[in-house]
Write a protein that holds these residues in place. Structure first.
Motif, PDB file in Angstrom:
ATOM      1  N   GLU A 159      -5.270  14.391  -7.434  1.00  0.00           N
ATOM      2  CA  GLU A 159      -6.314  14.233  -8.438  1.00  0.00           C
ATOM      3  C   GLU A 159      -6.547  12.913  -8.808  1.00  0.00           C
ATOM      4  N   ASN A 160      -7.812  12.569  -8.837  1.00  0.00           N
ATOM      5  CA  ASN A 160      -8.258  11.072  -9.463  1.00  0.00           C
ATOM      6  C   ASN A 160      -7.693   9.874  -8.342  1.00  0.00           C
ATOM      7  N   PHE A 161      -7.577  10.354  -7.172  1.00  0.00           N
ATOM      8  CA  PHE A 161      -6.957   9.263  -6.239  1.00  0.00           C
ATOM      9  C   PHE A 161      -7.507   9.701  -4.775  1.00  0.00           C
ATOM     10  N   PHE A 162      -8.068   8.779  -4.023  1.00  0.00           N
ATOM     11  CA  PHE A 162      -8.512   8.745  -2.833  1.00  0.00           C
ATOM     12  C   PHE A 162      -8.332   7.381  -2.122  1.00  0.00           C
ATOM     13  N   SER A 163      -7.613   7.484  -0.858  1.00  0.00           N
ATOM     14  CA  SER A 163      -7.606   6.126  -0.057  1.00  0.00           C
ATOM     15  C   SER A 163      -7.605   6.607   1.468  1.00  0.00           C
ATOM     16  N   ILE A 222       2.077   2.085  -3.552  1.00  0.00           N
ATOM     17  CA  ILE A 222       0.887   2.548  -4.178  1.00  0.00           C
ATOM     18  C   ILE A 222       0.753   3.985  -3.907  1.00  0.00           C
ATOM     19  N   LEU A 223       1.002   4.531  -2.691  1.00  0.00           N
ATOM     20  CA  LEU A 223       1.082   5.938  -2.127  1.00  0.00           C
ATOM     21  C   LEU A 223       2.269   6.600  -2.950  1.00  0.00           C
ATOM     22  N   ARG A 283       3.756  14.982  -2.926  1.00  0.00           N
ATOM     23  CA  ARG A 283       3.789  13.451  -2.399  1.00  0.00           C
ATOM     24  C   ARG A 283       3.066  13.441  -1.157  1.00  0.00           C
ATOM     25  N   CYS A 312      -0.892  16.629  -3.234  1.00  0.00           N
ATOM     26  CA  CYS A 312      -1.055  15.413  -2.629  1.00  0.00           C
ATOM     27  C   CYS A 312      -1.582  16.059  -1.317  1.00  0.00           C
ATOM     28  N   GLN A 349       1.803   6.369  -7.377  1.00  0.00           N
ATOM     29  CA  GLN A 349       0.706   6.625  -8.255  1.00  0.00           C
ATOM     30  C   GLN A 349       0.505   8.104  -8.214  1.00  0.00           C
ATOM     31  N   PRO A 350       0.206   8.920  -7.312  1.00  0.00           N
ATOM     32  CA  PRO A 350      -0.437  10.221  -7.381  1.00  0.00           C
ATOM     33  C   PRO A 350       0.746  11.203  -8.076  1.00  0.00           C
ATOM     34  N   GLU A 382       0.868  -1.294   0.099  1.00  0.00           N
ATOM     35  CA  GLU A 382       0.021   0.141  -0.028  1.00  0.00           C
ATOM     36  C   GLU A 382       0.963   1.159   0.107  1.00  0.00           C
TER      37      GLU A 382
END
Length: 383
Positions: free
Chosen positions: A91-95, A11-12, A112, A20, A15-16, A8
């Motif tokens: 943008e286009n990312f949420f967790s 990914i963080l 980041r 952030c 990806q973004p 995880e």
């Protein structure tokens, strides 16, 4: 509930792109404090919005970016919390992650995600396995100093009856096909299950544990985390005779694990395994002191950040609750540290810790006074 893991974290990290937002807050499972959590949450979202606008984002764009986080804010969500909540928005990312760590309130807006408050869930300092043994059932848990979770077992007998039925079937099959006999041509012994004496019962348990160990070995191959046993004390030496996992800890959690909740097993297991981690950390501090002045250690963040990025850091000590803001340009190998956060800055301690972890180094998140070298960060280099 999504668990936070090194995968995880990757990914963080990867990806973004662009702006952030990282939000941390303490949460509560029970009591009147659960009523304060939504208020705290709204205040932190407002702080994030203000920081986005201060960084040049249009107010409506800032509100749109935070909209998915706003949708979390309902009664049921706040009734199912752990000790801390971490939210990541781009943008286009949420967790988000509900984790067993009570965070200080923190909002970070940069290019980041800010991950250092979560590193305690990723470091080797505190990770262990717990094997709950009984003749009625086998359970395996993965634990940290903060939490414990059960692992689904495959190719491991669930109890002694299942193990011995399989054992008898195998021996009967071998006998009827002429492939297995006892020494001197005698037939292999068959367990009948009734009237077994003490030695025979011990032998049956040993056969059972050998099957358990075989499955555990396959599951934990290449792992180096300590394994703690939980069970009635007379079972421990029998399992140790069957065991082939090299990191089995002496001692264990005594009692009947079948009637214990995972939280109770965790508390008792941590008492057993904690000295192991304290010893390892003490040894690394002593190693740091021995290597001081040789070029293989540093407490200078200007040296540590590029070393972590370029895979040179073997072990890293990071003080909790401290940020060092600045920038790092890997192309020019240049680090800048600022007294206060500036636009485009990131927490350099966070950067060093994350790259140490993803490059297979060890990270110890400790109280600032426990960092060797009287600094907020210290590293032992691989070369």
């Amino acid at each position: 509930m999504k668990l936070f893991s090194i995968d995880e974290a990757k990914i963080l990290i990867e990806q973004p792109k662009g702006t952030c937002v990282s939000i941390y807050m303490p949460t509560h499972k029970l009591g009147t404090q659960t009523q304060q959590d939504p208020i705290r949450f709204k205040n932190l979202l407002k702080e994030a919005e203000d920081k986005l606008i201060a960084g040049g984002m249009r107010p409506q764009d800032a509100r749109d970016m935070l909209a998915r986080a706003q949708q979390l804010d309902d009664y049921q969500f706040w009734q199912h919390q752990s000790d801390g909540l971490a939210i990541f928005i781009a943008e286009n990312f949420f967790s988000y992650y509900q984790v067993p760590i009570s965070f200080d309130e923190l909002v970070v807006v940069t290019d980041r995600f800010h991950l250092k408050p979560l590193l305690q869930l990723l470091t080797d300092d505190g990770r262990f396995y717990l094997l709950a043994l009984s003749q009625n059932q086998i359970r395996l848990f993965q634990g940290t100093r903060y939490s414990i979770s059960e692992i689904d077992l495959e190719d491991v007998p669930q109890n002694i009856a299942e193990a011995l039925r399989y054992d008898v079937f195998e021996k009967q099959l071998q006998f009827h096909t002429g492939t297995a006999q006892g020494r001197g041509g005698d037939r292999a012994a068959i367990f009948h299950g009734q009237g077994a004496g003490e030695e025979e019962q011990k032998d049956n348990i040993l056969r059972y544990f050998r099957q358990v160990d075989s499955g555990i070995q396959e599951l934990l191959k290449n792992q180096q985390y300590p394994l703690v046993l939980a069970g009635v004390e007379y079972l421990f030496p029998i399992y140790k005779e069957a065991n082939n996992y090299p990191h089995l800890i002496d001692g264990g959690v005594t009692g009947n694990p079948d009637i214990s909740k995972p939280e109770e097993l965790h508390a008792q297991a941590w008492e057993v395994v904690q000295p192991h981690f304290q010893k390892k950390q003490k040894e690394l501090v002593e190693r740091y002191q021995e290597l001081a002045g040789t070029g293989q250690t540093s407490d200078n963040i200007l040296e540590i950040v590029p070393a972590a990025y370029f895979q040179r850091v073997d072990s890293l000590f990071v003080g909790t609750g401290i940020q060092k803001w600045g920038t790092f340009d890997p192309e020019n190998n240049q680090v800048e540290v600022h007294d206060e956060q500036q636009t485009g800055d990131e927490d350099l301690m966070d950067l060093a810790a994350i790259h140490t972890l993803i490059n297979s180094g060890n990270v110890y998140v400790v109280d600032p006074e426990s960092v060797p070298g009287n600094s907020s960060i210290a590293a032992i280099f691989r070369y």
